[in-house]
Every structure is written in C-alpha cells, then in structure tokens.
Design an enzyme around this catalytic site. Structure first.
Site, short mmCIF file in Angstrom:
data_model
loop_
_atom_site.label_atom_id
_atom_site.label_comp_id
_atom_site.label_asym_id
_atom_site.label_seq_id
_atom_site.Cartn_x
_atom_site.Cartn_y
_atom_site.Cartn_z
N TYR A 1 0.85 -1.18 0.00
CA TYR A 1 0.00 0.00 0.00
C TYR A 1 0.89 1.23 0.00
O TYR A 1 1.86 1.31 0.75
CB TYR A 1 -0.89 0.00 1.24
CG TYR A 1 -1.79 1.22 1.36
CD1 TYR A 1 -2.81 1.44 0.43
CD2 TYR A 1 -1.63 2.14 2.39
CE1 TYR A 1 -3.64 2.56 0.53
CE2 TYR A 1 -2.45 3.26 2.50
CZ TYR A 1 -3.46 3.46 1.57
OH TYR A 1 -4.27 4.55 1.68
N ASP B 1 9.29 2.91 0.21
CA ASP B 1 8.20 3.54 0.95
C ASP B 1 8.37 3.16 2.42
O ASP B 1 8.00 2.06 2.83
CB ASP B 1 6.84 3.09 0.41
CG ASP B 1 5.69 3.77 1.14
OD1 ASP B 1 5.94 4.45 2.16
OD2 ASP B 1 4.54 3.62 0.69
N LYS C 1 3.71 8.70 9.32
CA LYS C 1 3.52 8.02 10.62
C LYS C 1 4.55 8.45 11.68
O LYS C 1 4.40 9.50 12.27
CB LYS C 1 3.46 6.51 10.39
CG LYS C 1 2.24 6.21 9.49
CD LYS C 1 1.94 4.77 9.17
CE LYS C 1 0.63 4.72 8.38
NZ LYS C 1 0.64 3.88 7.22
C1 LIG Z 1 0.08 4.43 5.82
C2 LIG Z 1 0.88 4.26 4.62
C3 LIG Z 1 0.85 5.18 3.56
C4 LIG Z 1 -0.13 6.32 3.52
O1 LIG Z 1 0.09 7.22 4.55
P1 LIG Z 1 -1.15 8.19 4.99
O2 LIG Z 1 -0.51 9.09 6.01
O3 LIG Z 1 -2.20 7.31 5.54
O4 LIG Z 1 -1.57 8.93 3.79
C5 LIG Z 1 1.74 5.02 2.52
N1 LIG Z 1 2.61 4.00 2.50
C6 LIG Z 1 2.68 3.08 3.50
C7 LIG Z 1 3.68 2.00 3.43
C8 LIG Z 1 1.79 3.17 4.57
O5 LIG Z 1 1.83 2.24 5.52
#
Ligand SMILES: *Cc1c(COP(=O)(O)O)cnc(C)c1O
Length: 424
Positions: free
Chosen positions: A144, A239, A267
């Site tokens: 994701y 990511d 995060k």
């Molecule tokens: C949570 C997440 C996102 C998106 O971040 P948001 O702050 O929810 O927009 C993107 N990449 C990874 C790996 C994530 O876990």
C-alpha cells in the site's frame, strides 16, 4: 441491553461520516462489532468513551513508537502552540528537521515535508518521473502506498497486466503506467523491465510489506531490486512510511544494507501529527520546485506544531539508540512466543515478524506475498480479534494489518497478552 456510549456515538457517526469513520481501516466491518470511540491514550493504553481500557497494539498505525502521549512530545507541542499554529512561511524547525533526517539516513541528501504518507509517495513518484523523463512505475501487489490514483492498483494475478484500478473513481488513464509485480519475486519485476527497458521511471516497494499483514523481504529481494534499478536507470523508492525510524534510526536502508534513491516517510516522523516527507539523492530532489520543474506544494507543509512533535520524537530516538535495541529484542522474543503458542495449540497459523512489526496469519501456508496472505482464514482472525478485545487487548481490526510494538509495552504486559492468546 442498553447501548454503550461507543455504540451511540457510532450511530451518530454513521449518519454524517461515510461508514462512521474517517479512514476505512478504523471500521470493524471485517471482524464484526462497533468501533470503540477512543477518548484518550497514554503509554501503551487507550481508553474509550465507556471508560474501558485497552492495551494497544495499533499505536495509531505506527507513529506511537514511544507510546502514546509521550510527555516530551506533548510539551513540545504545547510550547509550539503558544507561538501560533501556522505561518505559511519558512521556519527554523523545518531546517532542523531536515538536517536531522539528512544527517541520519543514508542517501537522503535533501528532504521535503508534506502532510501525509499518501502525499509523500505521490510526490516522490512525480519527482522520479520528472528526473527520469519516464512514465511507468512498478509496484508490488499487496503493498500500500497511500490512496493517490496511480497507486491504487492491485492488478489481480497477472504479473504483466497493466494496471486495473482498485477503486471506483480512478480513471483507467491514471493507472495505465502502473505495473504490478509479485512481492519477494524478483523475476516478476525483471520481466517488466525486459518488456519496458526504457520506460520505467521507478520501482516502489515497502521494504517490509506491512499492509498485507507483515511480509518481510526474503534475502536478496531488495538487493536485486537495487541492481535492476541501477541496470535500467530507474529510481528505487523505499516507501518507509511504516519502516522509517521503526526498524532502526536509519530505516530499512540501514537495517537491510540496501541503498534507495528516494525514500518516503509518514507516521513515526509526525509522532501522531499529520506529517509526511520524501527525500533522497540531491540530483533527484533538486528537480523539485522551486529549484526544479517538478511542481509540489503544501499550504500547511512543515507546520510548526507538527514539526515540534516529529522533531522531538526523532530527537529522542536519535539520542537513545538503546530504545531500538530493547524494542527489537523484546519484539523478537514476543513474536517467537506467539509462534510457539500457535504451534502448541495446533493452530494453523503463520507468524511473520520483522523488528517490532508482526502478524499472525491464520493459514498453514507460509506467507511471502499477497497471494499467500490471502489464504488466511479471516473468520478465524475475527474470532481471535474479538477474544483479544474482550480481554482488553486492542489489535488491528483486520487480518491484513501489522501489530505495532512500542517502547511503552513492558515485559509484564506482553506476558499477559501471551496468556490471553493461550486462552484463545
Ligand atoms: C500508511 C501508509 C501510507 C499512507 O500514509 P497516509 O498518512 O495514511 O496517507 C503510505 N505507505 C505506506 C507503506 C503506509 O503504511
């Protein structure tokens, strides 16, 4: 039986918020029941509107690596608020934040703050495309990367299929340059490079898959992606919205000793405030506006209150490397115990973990990618979730999410959790 406060509030929520929640992962749809309305959190615990206390293993989906409501972070935020909430102008703290990140993380020469992980990834992809002059990207099924159009692709089973949007409202045109490969299967990415040797701008990967449950990279997987990107002149994007500052202070690059060209954060970097960032090699980041032609902007980016929170948490983590040492050691022990309990009980389960991230899949198939993750018995997970919740343990309301351990979870609390698991 009269309704709980959570139930009453959720009824109101459903009338005015789609599904009653502001992010679908908070819904209890896949496990049944009503989301708990949380009104405070402290250390390893959260409290709901009915006064129930939960030992929390979601940690706001990752940010709370030091535990909830950390006193130093809170104080920094309160102090920042006294000076006003936003200026729309440059500040010292943004510079300190960028210096801290660039000083700590390999291959990050420059960094740009944004407001979410979604924004970070969307912008990093744009920078990679602007830098290479190419359009196509490779992502891995089950990873994701936020909810921007081009990345909402799951792409079914065919590796070579060009992107099929995963969501209504995403035009085919937005995903036609998104190619899907199989996590932990380098050859699937290699075939895409062979098919489009000069068209692929970037490979984006969660260095530890943490949005299909937890799926660690197999030895050689990330290294081979690095070689492929170098060979074909594509940008390797890690990511690190979850893994950044979680696996260790240098993130996945340091943990696995693999170099990325760009990294994205979210995060943990905001300590609970809405923050994201992307950064990497100078030659790529210098393509970003206002120095370069890749436009990217944000009215509230680098917001002083958000920066105060993030910078304080990151500074604590930098100055106390023992936090990672203890957290990762505690986690290794904990997940090994979970594995042992599942075995003892004859449960058909696969317990994956990497540092403080872990997940119990209810399947006897080893989970190495999205296909194998999907073999899990989600109704068994739902029963497990309800058992844990009824004993005051708050884990993710979905089989396909991680469990987040934090520095605030004590050995005694973890032992108590294991006892509750044993009783399942
Ligand atoms: C949570 C997440 C996102 C998106 O971040 P948001 O702050 O929810 O927009 C993107 N990449 C990874 C790996 C994530 O876990």
């Amino acid at each position: 039986m009269s309704k709980t406060k959570s139930e009453q509030i959720f009824e109101r929520a459903c009338r005015v918020i789609p599904g009653g929640v502001n992010s679908p992962v908070r819904a209890f749809g896949s496990i049944g029941g009503t989301p708990r309305m949380i009104c405070r959190a402290d250390g390893a615990y959260m409290t709901d509107e009915d006064g129930n206390e939960y030992l929390d293993f979601v940690g706001s989906w990752g940010p709370m690596i030091l535990g909830h409501n950390h006193p130093e972070v809170r104080e920094a935020v309160v102090k920042a608020c006294e000076n006003g909430l936003s200026y729309g102008a440059a500040t010292l703290r943004e510079v300190e934040m960028a210096e801290l990140i660039c000083g700590a993380v390999p291959n990050v020469d420059m960094v740009r703050m944004v407001n979410s992980g979604t924004e970070a990834v969307m912008s990093a992809i744009r920078a990679a495309r602007g830098y290479t002059g190419r359009d196509k990207i490779i992502k891995f099924m089950g990873c994701y990367h936020g909810h921007s159009d081009a990345l909402l692709v799951q792409a079914g089973s065919g590796v070579m299929t060009a992107g099929i949007p995963d969501s209504a409202g995403v035009p085919q045109g937005c995903t036609k340059d998104t190619l899907s490969a199989v996590y932990n299967d380098v050859s699937s990415a290699e075939r895409l490079f062979e098919a489009f040797p000069e068209e692929i701008a970037a490979v984006i990967v969660e260095p530890v898959g943490a949005n299909m449950g937890v799926v660690p990279p197999q030895p050689g997987f990330l290294e081979s992606l690095r070689s492929l990107c170098t060979k074909y002149g594509a940008v390797l994007i890690f990511d690190e919205v979850i893994t950044g500052f979680r696996l260790g202070f240098t993130g996945a690059q340091g943990y696995f000793h693999v170099d990325a060209d760009l990294v994205t954060y979210g995060k943990i970097i905001g300590a609970g405030m809405p923050v994201g960032a992307y950064g990497g090699k100078r030659e790529i980041m210098e393509r970003v506006a206002p120095v370069g032609p890749v436009y990217q902007a944000g009215t509230l980016s680098g917001n002083p209150v958000a920066m105060a929170a993030g910078l304080t948490q990151l500074t604590i983590l930098r100055d106390h490397p023992e936090i990672y040492e203890e957290l990762n050691k505690k986690s290794e022990w904990f997940y090994a115990e979970v594995r042992r309990i599942m075995e003892e009980k004859g449960e058909e389960a696969c317990v994956n973990s990497c540092a403080s991230l872990g997940c119990a899949f209810f399947t006897k198939t080893p989970v190495v990618n999205y296909e194998t993750a999907k073999t899990s018995d989600t109704s068994r997970y739902a029963a497990y979730f309800r058992h844990m919740l009824s004993h005051g343990i708050y884990i993710a309301p979905s089989q396909f999410e991680a469990m987040f351990l934090s520095a605030a979870h004590t050995q005694e609390e973890l032992e108590r959790v294991l006892e509750i698991m044993r009783a399942f």
